[in-house]
Design a protein around this motif. Structure first.
Motif, PDB file in Angstrom:
ATOM      1  N   LYS A 285       0.860  -1.188   0.000  1.00  0.00           N
ATOM      2  CA  LYS A 285       0.000   0.000   0.000  1.00  0.00           C
ATOM      3  C   LYS A 285       0.891   1.230   0.000  1.00  0.00           C
ATOM      4  CE  LYS A 285      -0.693  -0.152   5.005  1.00  0.00           C
ATOM      5  NZ  LYS A 285      -1.681  -0.171   6.076  1.00  0.00           N
ATOM      6  N   HIS A 286       0.411   2.295  -0.619  1.00  0.00           N
ATOM      7  CA  HIS A 286       1.191   3.525  -0.653  1.00  0.00           C
ATOM      8  C   HIS A 286       0.469   4.672   0.039  1.00  0.00           C
ATOM      9  CE1 HIS A 286      -1.149   4.748  -4.225  1.00  0.00           C
ATOM     10  NE2 HIS A 286      -0.954   3.522  -4.634  1.00  0.00           N
ATOM     11  N   GLU A 287      -0.460   4.310   0.895  1.00  0.00           N
ATOM     12  CA  GLU A 287      -1.121   5.241   1.797  1.00  0.00           C
ATOM     13  C   GLU A 287      -1.113   4.605   3.180  1.00  0.00           C
ATOM     14  OE1 GLU A 287      -5.015   6.201   0.390  1.00  0.00           O
ATOM     15  OE2 GLU A 287      -4.285   6.862  -1.556  1.00  0.00           O
ATOM     16  N   LYS A 288      -1.263   5.401   4.222  1.00  0.00           N
ATOM     17  CA  LYS A 288      -1.236   4.860   5.578  1.00  0.00           C
ATOM     18  C   LYS A 288      -2.311   3.792   5.778  1.00  0.00           C
ATOM     19  CE  LYS A 288      -1.177   6.071  10.405  1.00  0.00           C
ATOM     20  NZ  LYS A 288      -1.157   7.101  11.412  1.00  0.00           N
ATOM     21  N   SER A 289      -3.485   4.045   5.217  1.00  0.00           N
ATOM     22  CA  SER A 289      -4.601   3.115   5.337  1.00  0.00           C
ATOM     23  C   SER A 289      -5.199   2.884   3.950  1.00  0.00           C
ATOM     24  CB  SER A 289      -5.650   3.686   6.286  1.00  0.00           C
ATOM     25  OG  SER A 289      -6.727   2.808   6.418  1.00  0.00           O
ATOM     26  N   ALA A 290      -5.120   1.662   3.471  1.00  0.00           N
ATOM     27  CA  ALA A 290      -5.663   1.342   2.144  1.00  0.00           C
ATOM     28  C   ALA A 290      -7.175   1.189   2.236  1.00  0.00           C
ATOM     29  CB  ALA A 290      -5.030   0.067   1.610  1.00  0.00           C
ATOM     30  N   ARG A 291      -7.889   2.092   1.586  1.00  0.00           N
ATOM     31  CA  ARG A 291      -9.348   2.056   1.620  1.00  0.00           C
ATOM     32  C   ARG A 291      -9.957   1.790   0.247  1.00  0.00           C
ATOM     33  NH1 ARG A 291     -10.997   3.560   6.554  1.00  0.00           N
ATOM     34  NH2 ARG A 291      -9.549   4.795   7.803  1.00  0.00           N
ATOM     35  N   ASN A 292      -9.102   1.700  -0.788  1.00  0.00           N
ATOM     36  CA  ASN A 292      -9.595   1.392  -2.128  1.00  0.00           C
ATOM     37  C   ASN A 292      -8.453   0.792  -2.958  1.00  0.00           C
ATOM     38  OD1 ASN A 292      -8.024   3.598  -3.138  1.00  0.00           O
ATOM     39  ND2 ASN A 292      -9.678   4.982  -2.572  1.00  0.00           N
ATOM     40  N   GLN A 293      -8.780   0.305  -4.125  1.00  0.00           N
ATOM     41  CA  GLN A 293      -7.813  -0.358  -4.996  1.00  0.00           C
ATOM     42  C   GLN A 293      -6.663   0.568  -5.388  1.00  0.00           C
ATOM     43  OE1 GLN A 293      -9.617  -2.022  -8.480  1.00  0.00           O
ATOM     44  NE2 GLN A 293      -7.707  -2.741  -9.306  1.00  0.00           N
ATOM     45  N   GLU A 294      -6.952   1.834  -5.572  1.00  0.00           N
ATOM     46  CA  GLU A 294      -5.929   2.791  -5.990  1.00  0.00           C
ATOM     47  C   GLU A 294      -4.839   2.991  -4.940  1.00  0.00           C
ATOM     48  OE1 GLU A 294      -9.248   3.295  -6.329  1.00  0.00           O
ATOM     49  OE2 GLU A 294      -9.335   3.108  -8.502  1.00  0.00           O
ATOM     50  N   ALA A 295      -5.093   2.588  -3.711  1.00  0.00           N
ATOM     51  CA  ALA A 295      -4.125   2.752  -2.627  1.00  0.00           C
ATOM     52  C   ALA A 295      -3.150   1.582  -2.532  1.00  0.00           C
ATOM     53  CB  ALA A 295      -4.851   2.920  -1.304  1.00  0.00           C
ATOM     54  N   THR A 296      -3.284   0.590  -3.417  1.00  0.00           N
ATOM     55  CA  THR A 296      -2.413  -0.587  -3.387  1.00  0.00           C
ATOM     56  C   THR A 296      -1.720  -0.780  -4.730  1.00  0.00           C
ATOM     57  OG1 THR A 296      -4.167  -2.100  -4.088  1.00  0.00           O
ATOM     58  CG2 THR A 296      -3.924  -1.742  -1.726  1.00  0.00           C
ATOM     59  N   ASP A 297      -0.597  -1.474  -4.701  1.00  0.00           N
ATOM     60  CA  ASP A 297       0.177  -1.764  -5.910  1.00  0.00           C
ATOM     61  C   ASP A 297       0.855  -3.114  -5.769  1.00  0.00           C
ATOM     62  OD1 ASP A 297       0.064   0.651  -7.623  1.00  0.00           O
ATOM     63  OD2 ASP A 297       0.965   1.614  -5.876  1.00  0.00           O
ATOM     64  N   CYS A 298       1.300  -3.645  -6.891  1.00  0.00           N
ATOM     65  CA  CYS A 298       2.118  -4.858  -6.891  1.00  0.00           C
ATOM     66  C   CYS A 298       3.563  -4.447  -6.624  1.00  0.00           C
ATOM     67  CB  CYS A 298       2.003  -5.595  -8.224  1.00  0.00           C
ATOM     68  SG  CYS A 298       3.047  -7.062  -8.290  1.00  0.00           S
ATOM     69  N   GLY A 299       4.057  -4.763  -5.452  1.00  0.00           N
ATOM     70  CA  GLY A 299       5.439  -4.424  -5.091  1.00  0.00           C
ATOM     71  C   GLY A 299       6.462  -5.298  -5.777  1.00  0.00           C
ATOM     72  N   SER A 300       6.020  -6.335  -6.498  1.00  0.00           N
ATOM     73  CA  SER A 300       6.931  -7.226  -7.206  1.00  0.00           C
ATOM     74  C   SER A 300       7.240  -6.763  -8.630  1.00  0.00           C
ATOM     75  CB  SER A 300       6.325  -8.632  -7.259  1.00  0.00           C
ATOM     76  OG  SER A 300       6.057  -9.107  -5.957  1.00  0.00           O
ATOM     77  N   PHE A 301       6.615  -5.668  -9.069  1.00  0.00           N
ATOM     78  CA  PHE A 301       6.804  -5.166 -10.435  1.00  0.00           C
ATOM     79  C   PHE A 301       8.268  -4.827 -10.717  1.00  0.00           C
ATOM     80  CE2 PHE A 301       7.372  -1.586 -13.293  1.00  0.00           C
ATOM     81  CZ  PHE A 301       6.750  -2.028 -14.431  1.00  0.00           C
ATOM     82  N   LYS A 302       8.748  -5.265 -11.858  1.00  0.00           N
ATOM     83  CA  LYS A 302      10.058  -4.858 -12.382  1.00  0.00           C
ATOM     84  C   LYS A 302       9.865  -4.596 -13.868  1.00  0.00           C
ATOM     85  CE  LYS A 302      13.092  -7.073  -9.129  1.00  0.00           C
ATOM     86  NZ  LYS A 302      13.526  -6.066  -8.292  1.00  0.00           N
ATOM     87  N   LEU A 303      10.373  -3.487 -14.346  1.00  0.00           N
ATOM     88  CA  LEU A 303      10.220  -3.107 -15.743  1.00  0.00           C
ATOM     89  C   LEU A 303      10.919  -4.099 -16.655  1.00  0.00           C
ATOM     90  CD1 LEU A 303       9.098  -0.953 -17.674  1.00  0.00           C
ATOM     91  CD2 LEU A 303      11.253   0.272 -17.395  1.00  0.00           C
ATOM     92  N   GLU A 304      10.242  -4.473 -17.728  1.00  0.00           N
ATOM     93  CA  GLU A 304      10.821  -5.370 -18.737  1.00  0.00           C
ATOM     94  C   GLU A 304      12.052  -4.729 -19.335  1.00  0.00           C
ATOM     95  OE1 GLU A 304      11.416  -8.591 -20.741  1.00  0.00           O
ATOM     96  OE2 GLU A 304       9.425  -8.496 -19.854  1.00  0.00           O
ATOM     97  N   GLY A 305      13.064  -5.533 -19.570  1.00  0.00           N
ATOM     98  CA  GLY A 305      14.222  -4.985 -20.243  1.00  0.00           C
ATOM     99  C   GLY A 305      15.527  -5.235 -19.651  1.00  0.00           C
TER     100      GLY A 305
END
Length: 53
Positions: free
Chosen positions: A33-53
């Protein structure tokens, strides 16, 4: 590349995207999560993402 049918993904810019199918190739992902309290989908992300290349 192996496909993990348990993790769907449409982010084909990620190096772990299965490319030919909308799945991830990792055994697990880290959801963060990239907010103190995740209250919706927009407040979360996949922390495993790595850019192709």
């Amino acid at each position: 590349m192996k496909i993990n049918n348990s993790i769907g993904c449409t982010v084909d810019e990620c190096r772990f995207h299965a490319k030919k199918e909308s799945f991830c190739s990792l055994d697990h992902i880290n959801v963060v999560k990239h907010e103190k309290s995740a209250r919706n989908q927009e407040a979360t992300d996949c922390g495993s993402f790595k850019l192709e290349g």
